[in-house]
Write an enzyme that holds these catalytic residues in place. Structure first.
Site, PDB file in Angstrom:
ATOM      1  N   ALA A  63       0.869  -1.172   0.000  1.00  0.00           N
ATOM      2  CA  ALA A  63       0.000   0.000   0.000  1.00  0.00           C
ATOM      3  C   ALA A  63       0.912   1.229   0.000  1.00  0.00           C
ATOM      4  CB  ALA A  63      -0.884  -0.023   1.229  1.00  0.00           C
ATOM      5  N   GLY A 106       0.349  -4.798   1.359  1.00  0.00           N
ATOM      6  CA  GLY A 106      -0.980  -4.809   0.740  1.00  0.00           C
ATOM      7  C   GLY A 106      -0.983  -5.409  -0.660  1.00  0.00           C
ATOM      8  N   GLU A 109      -1.156  -9.076   0.033  1.00  0.00           N
ATOM      9  CA  GLU A 109      -2.501  -9.329   0.572  1.00  0.00           C
ATOM     10  C   GLU A 109      -3.543  -9.394  -0.552  1.00  0.00           C
ATOM     11  OE1 GLU A 109      -2.144  -6.119   3.557  1.00  0.00           O
ATOM     12  OE2 GLU A 109      -2.896  -7.604   4.977  1.00  0.00           O
ATOM     13  N   GLU A 129       5.087  -5.543   6.850  1.00  0.00           N
ATOM     14  CA  GLU A 129       4.549  -4.388   7.582  1.00  0.00           C
ATOM     15  C   GLU A 129       5.215  -4.145   8.928  1.00  0.00           C
ATOM     16  OE1 GLU A 129       2.717  -6.569   5.916  1.00  0.00           O
ATOM     17  OE2 GLU A 129       1.013  -5.586   4.954  1.00  0.00           O
TER      18      GLU A 129
HETATM   19  N1  CO8 Z   1       4.507   3.073  -1.169  1.00  0.00           N
HETATM   20  C1  CO8 Z   1       4.870   4.213  -1.785  1.00  0.00           C
HETATM   21  N2  CO8 Z   1       5.969   4.325  -2.590  1.00  0.00           N
HETATM   22  C2  CO8 Z   1       6.706   3.216  -2.760  1.00  0.00           C
HETATM   23  C3  CO8 Z   1       6.381   1.993  -2.160  1.00  0.00           C
HETATM   24  C4  CO8 Z   1       5.232   1.942  -1.320  1.00  0.00           C
HETATM   25  N3  CO8 Z   1       4.808   0.821  -0.727  1.00  0.00           N
HETATM   26  N4  CO8 Z   1       7.318   1.088  -2.516  1.00  0.00           N
HETATM   27  C5  CO8 Z   1       8.175   1.726  -3.324  1.00  0.00           C
HETATM   28  N5  CO8 Z   1       7.801   3.007  -3.477  1.00  0.00           N
HETATM   29  C6  CO8 Z   1       8.486   4.054  -4.268  1.00  0.00           C
HETATM   30  C7  CO8 Z   1       9.742   4.539  -3.587  1.00  0.00           C
HETATM   31  O1  CO8 Z   1       9.437   5.481  -2.605  1.00  0.00           O
HETATM   32  C8  CO8 Z   1      10.482   5.111  -4.748  1.00  0.00           C
HETATM   33  O2  CO8 Z   1       9.934   6.359  -5.087  1.00  0.00           O
HETATM   34  P1  CO8 Z   1      10.897   7.684  -5.133  1.00  0.00           P
HETATM   35  O3  CO8 Z   1      11.895   7.388  -6.195  1.00  0.00           O
HETATM   36  O4  CO8 Z   1       9.944   8.779  -5.441  1.00  0.00           O
HETATM   37  O5  CO8 Z   1      11.509   7.735  -3.774  1.00  0.00           O
HETATM   38  C9  CO8 Z   1      10.136   4.172  -5.880  1.00  0.00           C
HETATM   39  O6  CO8 Z   1       8.933   3.506  -5.487  1.00  0.00           O
HETATM   40  C10 CO8 Z   1      11.185   3.138  -6.136  1.00  0.00           C
HETATM   41  O7  CO8 Z   1      11.457   2.494  -4.898  1.00  0.00           O
HETATM   42  P2  CO8 Z   1      12.939   2.262  -4.316  1.00  0.00           P
HETATM   43  O8  CO8 Z   1      13.835   3.342  -4.755  1.00  0.00           O
HETATM   44  O9  CO8 Z   1      12.820   2.003  -2.862  1.00  0.00           O
HETATM   45  O10 CO8 Z   1      13.323   0.924  -5.113  1.00  0.00           O
HETATM   46  P3  CO8 Z   1      14.353  -0.208  -4.663  1.00  0.00           P
HETATM   47  O11 CO8 Z   1      14.496  -1.085  -5.867  1.00  0.00           O
HETATM   48  O12 CO8 Z   1      15.559   0.361  -4.057  1.00  0.00           O
HETATM   49  O13 CO8 Z   1      13.596  -1.022  -3.500  1.00  0.00           O
HETATM   50  C11 CO8 Z   1      11.700  -2.119  -2.496  1.00  0.00           C
HETATM   51  C12 CO8 Z   1      12.425  -1.738  -3.795  1.00  0.00           C
HETATM   52  C13 CO8 Z   1      12.584  -3.092  -1.700  1.00  0.00           C
HETATM   53  C14 CO8 Z   1      10.398  -2.776  -2.862  1.00  0.00           C
HETATM   54  C15 CO8 Z   1      11.452  -0.848  -1.655  1.00  0.00           C
HETATM   55  O14 CO8 Z   1      10.866   0.144  -2.487  1.00  0.00           O
HETATM   56  C16 CO8 Z   1      10.569  -1.056  -0.478  1.00  0.00           C
HETATM   57  O15 CO8 Z   1      10.983  -1.595   0.527  1.00  0.00           O
HETATM   58  N6  CO8 Z   1       9.280  -0.621  -0.592  1.00  0.00           N
HETATM   59  C17 CO8 Z   1       8.357  -0.720   0.485  1.00  0.00           C
HETATM   60  C18 CO8 Z   1       7.846  -2.123   0.643  1.00  0.00           C
HETATM   61  C19 CO8 Z   1       6.900  -2.227   1.810  1.00  0.00           C
HETATM   62  O16 CO8 Z   1       7.287  -2.056   2.953  1.00  0.00           O
HETATM   63  N7  CO8 Z   1       5.627  -2.533   1.536  1.00  0.00           N
HETATM   64  C20 CO8 Z   1       4.621  -2.648   2.540  1.00  0.00           C
HETATM   65  C21 CO8 Z   1       3.936  -1.353   2.688  1.00  0.00           C
HETATM   66  S1  CO8 Z   1       2.861  -1.287   4.095  1.00  0.00           S
HETATM   67  C22 CO8 Z   1       1.465  -1.971   3.523  1.00  0.00           C
HETATM   68  O17 CO8 Z   1       1.339  -2.416   2.431  1.00  0.00           O
HETATM   69  C23 CO8 Z   1       0.392  -1.973   4.534  1.00  0.00           C
HETATM   70  C24 CO8 Z   1      -0.739  -2.898   4.124  1.00  0.00           C
HETATM   71  C25 CO8 Z   1      -1.706  -3.018   5.245  1.00  0.00           C
HETATM   72  C26 CO8 Z   1      -3.032  -2.443   4.962  1.00  0.00           C
HETATM   73  C27 CO8 Z   1      -3.424  -2.392   3.485  1.00  0.00           C
HETATM   74  C28 CO8 Z   1      -4.622  -1.520   3.327  1.00  0.00           C
HETATM   75  C29 CO8 Z   1      -4.354  -0.097   3.583  1.00  0.00           C
END
Ligand code: CO8
Length: 256
Positions: A63, A106, A109, A129
Site C-alpha cells: 500500500a 498490501g 494481501e 509491515e
Molecule cells: N509506497 C509508496 N511508494 C513506494 C512503495 C510503497 N509501498 N514502494 C516503493 N515506493 C516508491 C519509492 O518510494 C520510490 O519512489 P521515489 O523514487 O519517489 O523515492 C520508488 O517507489 C522506487 O522504490 P525504491 O527506490 O525504494 O526501489 P528499490 O528497488 O531500491 O527497492 C523495495 C524496492 C525493496 C520494494 C522498496 O521500495 C521497499 O521496501 N518498498 C516498500 C515495501 C513495503 O514495505 N511494503 C509494505 C507497505 S505497508 C502496507 O502495504 C500496509 C498494508 C496493510 C493495509 C493495506 C490496506 C491499507
C-alpha cells in the site's frame, strides 16, 4: 481516463493490471477504488469466467506508504482495503494472481485474496509491515495462516521474511513458480483450463471449500457440503456432465 489501473477482457478472461511503475505499483486508495468498480463490473458480467491480476514488472510493492505515513487511526480505517479485498475473495469465478517482481504488504494481501498464485521464480514476496511498525491490515494475518499454516505465517509476518517464487511454491504460497518471461502465459493457461469447467460446479466447489475452512466443526461443514452438492443436481451442467461421461464425449456446459 485513469491509466493507473486497467481491465482487459479477452475470450471470457479478465485481466486487471496496475500501471504505476514510478512507485513499483504501490497501491493508492484511488487504485483500490477503481479495482472495486471493476470487481462490481465482473460480478454483473456473467460472461467473464476467470479473473487474473497481473501487473508488469511488479505485482505491487505494498500500500502507498507515503499516503499512510501521516494517517491517524480514523484516516487509516478509511484507507484500509478490506472491503474490496473481501469482494475479490467472495467472487464466484476463479481468480489468479500472477506475481512478478515485488509483492509486499498490501500487494501480497491482494494476491492472497485469489484462489491461485503463480509467481515468477525470482519474484519477491513478503508481509513486511512489521518493518514499518504496523501489521498486515488487509486480510494478511488471516489469509496467510489459512494458506501456509499458522507457524509459517508467523515466521513470515513476525520476521518480515521475504521469499522468492521458488520458495513460495515450496511452502504452498504459490501454486507454481515459472520463468519471468512465461509468467502471464502460464496464468492464461491456468485460466483456459478453468474456463472449460462448468461455472456452476466450479462456483459450488469454491463455496464449499470456503465453508469447510471457515467452519471448524467437520460435521457441520461436511453436511453443508452435502447440501450444496445435492443442489447441483438441479442444474443442466450436472446432467450434461454425467451424460457426456456415459456417452464418452466432452461435455458442453451452459453454466446453468
Ligand atoms: N509506497 C509508496 N511508494 C513506494 C512503495 C510503497 N509501498 N514502494 C516503493 N515506493 C516508491 C519509492 O518510494 C520510490 O519512489 P521515489 O523514487 O519517489 O523515492 C520508488 O517507489 C522506487 O522504490 P525504491 O527506490 O525504494 O526501489 P528499490 O528497488 O531500491 O527497492 C523495495 C524496492 C525493496 C520494494 C522498496 O521500495 C521497499 O521496501 N518498498 C516498500 C515495501 C513495503 O514495505 N511494503 C509494505 C507497505 S505497508 C502496507 O502495504 C500496509 C498494508 C496493510 C493495509 C493495506 C490496506 C491499507
Amino acid at each position: 481516463m485513469d491509466v493507473q489501473v486497467t481491465m482487459e477482457v479477452k475470450e471470457r478472461i479478465a485481466t486487471i493490471s496496475v500501471n504505476r511503475p514510478e512507485a513499483l505499483n504501490a497501491l493508492s486508495k484511488d487504485i483500490i477504488d477503481k479495482i472495486d468498480e471493476m470487481i462490481e463490473e465482473i460480478k454483473r458480467n456473467k460472461d467473464i469466467r476467470v479473473l487474473i491480476f497481473y501487473s508488469r514488472d511488479n505485482f505491487a510493492a505494498g500500500a502507498d506508504i507515503k499516503v499512510m505515513s501521516e494517517c491517524n487511526p480514523r484516516q487509516a480505517r478509511e484507507f484500509v482495503f478490506t472491503e474490496t479485498y473481501n469482494k475479490i475473495h467472495d467472487l464466484e469465478i476463479p481468480t489468479i494472481a500472477a506475481i512478478d517482481g515485488y509483492a509486499f504488504g498490501g500487494g501480497l494481501e491482494l494476491a492472497l485474496t485469489c484462489d491461485f498464485r503463480i509467481a515468477s521464480k525470482d519474484s519477491k514476496m513478503g508481509l513486511t509491515e512489521l518493518n514499518l511498525g504496523i501489521m498486515p491490515g488487509a486480510g494478511g494475518t488471516v489469509r496467510l495462516a489459512r494458506i501456509i499454516g499458522e507457524s509459517r505465517a508467523k515466521e513470515m509476518i513476525f520476521l518480515s521474511k521475504v521469499i522468492d517464487g521458488v520458495e513460495a511454491e515450496r511452502i504452498g504460497l504459490a501454486n507454481a513458480a515459472v520463468d519471468k518471461e512465461e509468467l502471464y502465459a502460464a496464468a492464461l493457461s491456468w485460466a483456459e483450463r478453468l474456463k472449460r469447467k462448468s461455472g456452476v460446479s466450479l462456483a459450488a466447489a469454491k463455496k464449499s471449500i470456503e465453508n469447510g475452512i471457515c467452519i471448524t466443526d467437520i460435521h457441520s461443514s461436511t453436511n453443508t457440503e452435502a447440501e450444496i452438492w445435492a443442489s447441483l443436481f438441479d442444474s443442466y451442467d450436472q446432467k450434461e456432465g454425467m451424460r457426456a461421461f456415459i456417452e464418452k464425449r466432452r461435455p458442453e456446459f451452459l453454466d446453468k
